[in-house]
Write an enzyme that holds these catalytic residues in place. Sequence first.
Site, mmCIF file in Angstrom:
data_model
loop_
_atom_site.group_PDB
_atom_site.id
_atom_site.type_symbol
_atom_site.label_atom_id
_atom_site.label_comp_id
_atom_site.label_asym_id
_atom_site.label_seq_id
_atom_site.Cartn_x
_atom_site.Cartn_y
_atom_site.Cartn_z
ATOM 1 N N CYS A 70 0.861 -1.178 0.000
ATOM 2 C CA CYS A 70 0.000 0.000 0.000
ATOM 3 C C CYS A 70 0.901 1.233 0.000
ATOM 4 C CB CYS A 70 -0.861 -0.024 1.269
ATOM 5 S SG CYS A 70 -1.881 1.438 1.499
ATOM 6 N N GLU A 162 -13.040 -0.601 -4.891
ATOM 7 C CA GLU A 162 -13.480 -1.418 -3.737
ATOM 8 C C GLU A 162 -14.973 -1.735 -3.833
ATOM 9 O OE1 GLU A 162 -11.840 -2.658 -0.773
ATOM 10 O OE2 GLU A 162 -9.974 -2.259 -1.832
ATOM 11 N N HIS A 196 -3.908 -0.278 -6.023
ATOM 12 C CA HIS A 196 -5.193 -0.565 -6.666
ATOM 13 C C HIS A 196 -5.142 -0.289 -8.178
ATOM 14 C CE1 HIS A 196 -6.839 -0.531 -2.596
ATOM 15 N NE2 HIS A 196 -8.004 -0.949 -3.056
HETATM 16 N N1 DGL Z 1 -3.682 0.449 -2.366
HETATM 17 C C1 DGL Z 1 -3.477 1.598 -1.521
HETATM 18 C C2 DGL Z 1 -2.281 2.389 -2.024
HETATM 19 O O1 DGL Z 1 -1.404 1.785 -2.661
HETATM 20 C C3 DGL Z 1 -4.795 2.207 -1.389
HETATM 21 C C4 DGL Z 1 -5.090 3.321 -0.756
HETATM 22 C C5 DGL Z 1 -6.387 3.632 -0.077
HETATM 23 O O2 DGL Z 1 -6.844 2.859 0.744
HETATM 24 O O3 DGL Z 1 -6.849 4.747 -0.333
HETATM 25 O O4 DGL Z 1 -2.137 3.554 -1.811
#
Ligand code: DGL
Length: 269
Positions: A70, A162, A196
């Site tokens: 993330c 999501e 994502h």
């Molecule tokens: N996949 C996360 C990232 O790489 C997601 C972020 C989120 O939860 O806004 O930043």
Amino acid sequence: MAVGIFDSGLGGLTVLEAAQKCLPDVDFIYLADSEHAPYGVRTADDIYELTCAAVQRLFDAGCDLVILGCNTASAAALRRMQEGWIPEGKRVLGVFVPLIEALTERDWGDNSPPREVDVKHVALFATPATVASRAFQRELAFRAIGVDVEAQACGGVVDAIEDGDFILAEAMVRSHVDALMRKMPKPQAAILGCTHYPLMLDAFQEALGADVKVFSQANLVGESLADYLTRHGDKIGSGEPAYLTTGDPKQVSNRATQFLRRQITFTAA
Ligand code: DGL
């Protein structure tokens, strides 16, 4: 010993998939903090607290190495965690550095002084919290000089993904790419700085045009993790992954199965 991969939601599955391809015998435990996703619109303090709690959950599950799959957590929390929170004998790694090493044509762990690189105009697409942290620019400045970075905070894309609403996610990608190109009409490279976004890779590439090289993180992180584990390797197991979520396991399993086009079954964290 298992390796943990953490994300606020489903984006880190793109990292897990790539890591599994490079490391088929490693036991991975994936944790999605779905109850608190998205992280990208939260404050840095909030992201730090949530990330520490999630990583602790993975330590408790038997991981001694956790990858923050993330960018938002890597950008807003990792440095602070490394400055005092991580217990002795445990490691937490982020997803920024492999990406920046690829962009700046460096080998893994090459810490030589910053130098000029081929790409001069880079578009960064990431969550609002990642953009606000300026962590990408900071890490880039350690490795390259003379690179102009234009960042676009892509509000709403993670929520749409999501929610499984790919039509909305695609429309948002197009509008964020338009906004970026008004500020930087001819980027040479684009960084998908949120795990994502590889799920929307075609939409980004189409909106940016074929001339723009799009760096998508998952494969780069998979290769760099394989490299790391070969050097620090005691992680051979059965290759059977476990999927944990703080959200509703049934709903999260359905979405994950839809994304990855194979059955994924989450259980409660
Ligand atoms: N996949 C996360 C990232 O790489 C997601 C972020 C989120 O939860 O806004 O930043």
